[in-house]
Design a protein around this motif. Structure first.
Motif, PDB file in Angstrom:
ATOM      1  N   LEU A 216      -4.962   9.924 -12.634  1.00  0.00           N
ATOM      2  CA  LEU A 216      -5.623   9.339 -11.468  1.00  0.00           C
ATOM      3  C   LEU A 216      -4.609   8.446 -10.784  1.00  0.00           C
ATOM      4  CD1 LEU A 216      -8.987   8.112 -13.038  1.00  0.00           C
ATOM      5  CD2 LEU A 216      -8.629  10.204 -11.755  1.00  0.00           C
ATOM      6  N   THR A 217      -4.445   8.580  -9.482  1.00  0.00           N
ATOM      7  CA  THR A 217      -3.474   7.769  -8.768  1.00  0.00           C
ATOM      8  C   THR A 217      -4.157   7.021  -7.639  1.00  0.00           C
ATOM      9  OG1 THR A 217      -1.804   9.463  -9.231  1.00  0.00           O
ATOM     10  CG2 THR A 217      -1.235   7.764  -7.622  1.00  0.00           C
ATOM     11  N   LEU A 218      -4.120   5.702  -7.709  1.00  0.00           N
ATOM     12  CA  LEU A 218      -4.748   4.841  -6.709  1.00  0.00           C
ATOM     13  C   LEU A 218      -3.685   4.330  -5.747  1.00  0.00           C
ATOM     14  CD1 LEU A 218      -6.997   3.092  -9.291  1.00  0.00           C
ATOM     15  CD2 LEU A 218      -7.908   4.191  -7.247  1.00  0.00           C
ATOM     16  N   VAL A 219      -3.956   4.459  -4.461  1.00  0.00           N
ATOM     17  CA  VAL A 219      -3.005   4.098  -3.420  1.00  0.00           C
ATOM     18  C   VAL A 219      -3.613   3.051  -2.509  1.00  0.00           C
ATOM     19  CG1 VAL A 219      -1.455   4.981  -1.638  1.00  0.00           C
ATOM     20  CG2 VAL A 219      -2.280   6.511  -3.440  1.00  0.00           C
ATOM     21  N   VAL A 220      -2.829   2.011  -2.211  1.00  0.00           N
ATOM     22  CA  VAL A 220      -3.233   1.011  -1.219  1.00  0.00           C
ATOM     23  C   VAL A 220      -2.330   1.175  -0.009  1.00  0.00           C
ATOM     24  CG1 VAL A 220      -3.565  -1.424  -0.698  1.00  0.00           C
ATOM     25  CG2 VAL A 220      -3.968  -0.587  -3.018  1.00  0.00           C
ATOM     26  N   SER A 221      -2.930   1.420   1.132  1.00  0.00           N
ATOM     27  CA  SER A 221      -2.167   1.591   2.369  1.00  0.00           C
ATOM     28  C   SER A 221      -1.933   0.241   3.027  1.00  0.00           C
ATOM     29  CB  SER A 221      -2.930   2.509   3.329  1.00  0.00           C
ATOM     30  OG  SER A 221      -2.352   2.472   4.617  1.00  0.00           O
ATOM     31  N   GLU A 222      -0.663  -0.106   3.247  1.00  0.00           N
ATOM     32  CA  GLU A 222      -0.371  -1.366   3.913  1.00  0.00           C
ATOM     33  C   GLU A 222      -0.625  -1.270   5.416  1.00  0.00           C
ATOM     34  OE1 GLU A 222       3.961  -2.264   4.120  1.00  0.00           O
ATOM     35  OE2 GLU A 222       4.136  -0.442   2.919  1.00  0.00           O
TER      36      GLU A 222
END
Length: 275
Positions: A211-217
């Motif tokens: 599972l890969t969690l991404v936060v977009s700046e």
């Protein structure tokens, strides 16, 4: 006494001894004492081979070495033995390996870090290792083997720090590594508005069950990549739910995808590139 002449009392006796040995080994895991145990096992293997081949000189030498360990072990590994006895006295040796409160706390720490990065528009990329080992990904990264805390993750992804551009690899017990560079997706039908982080998240989800969690700046949004698919933006509660599910169940159940498919695994149109 014949080999198969076993009393009913011998069965619980063997199980109790095996359980105690297992718990002791768990307490010693990761310490110098465990390295010594491995060494003793190797020497013991040589002793068996020497005895079978009737190598008397080698058997005599190995016997003397093993005998010396009885005196040397308490001296060299006094701190580890003291720690083990303290844990036994506190009753920790009887506790489950994975305490539910600890797992809940790790899930909360991860969720809080992701939501903080979301609020502050700090780019982040967290890979949660499941059944497939990601050693090929993190072996060239900066190995941490650290406790999972909100402060650690935020400090890693803080702009300007040496590791903020790479991914953090996490398992159910700790933060494995930081500054990991992931393979980018090979899909050609991905919108050009998806940035490097999202393409990397898709890439690692295609090569593993992570599972890969991404936060977009750029957009201040959190998304998750699973099995080569990228979700729509997640709410705060969805982020917490995914983190909690991962740490309490490892995301290993067969119905994991079905559980979240309708709710979050719906590909969404990208905005500006998020490098």
């Amino acid at each position: 006494m014949p080999f198969f002449d076993i009393r009913w009392q011998d069965i619980p006796d063997i199980l109790i001894v095996a359980y105690i040995i297992y718990k002791v080994l768990m307490l010693l895991a990761g310490t110098r004492a465990m390295q010594l145990i491995r060494g003793i096992l190797i020497i013991g293997l040589f002793a068996v081979v020497a005895n079978v081949l009737e190598l008397r000189s080698l058997s005599w030498i190995i016997g003397k070495i093993l005998g010396a360990f009885i005196i040397v072990i308490p001296i060299l590994f006094q701190p580890e033995l003291r720690h083990m006895l303290e844990e036994l006295g506190k009753g920790h040796i009887w506790k489950r390996a994975k305490d539910e409160e600890d797992l809940d706390e790790r899930a909360e720490q991860l969720a809080k870090a992701l939501l903080y990065c979301k609020a502050q528009r700090i780019g982040a990329l967290c890979v949660l290792q499941r059944n497939t080992s990601l050693k090929e990904v993190w072996r060239t990264a900066v190995l941490l083997d650290a406790e999972l805390t909100e402060e650690l993750l935020v400090s890693i992804f803080w702009p300007g720090t040496p590791l903020h551009d790479g991914a953090v690899v996490i398992d159910q017990n700790h933060v494995i590594a930081a500054g990991a560079y992931l393979p980018l997706t090979e899909k050609t039908d991905i919108s050009r508005w998806y940035g490097t982080r999202h393409r990397a998240a898709l890439g690692v989800s295609e090569m593993s069950d992570a599972l890969t969690l991404v936060v977009s700046e750029e957009r201040g949004e959190v998304t998750v990549a699973v099995s080569g698919r990228l979700s729509k933006p997640l709410s705060d509660e969805q982020v917490r739910s995914i983190c909690l599910h991962y740490f309490t169940h490892g995301g290993k159940e067969g119905n994991f995808m079905e559980r979240f498919r309708e709710e979050i695994l719906l590909q969404w149109p990208g905005g500006k590139a998020d490098e």
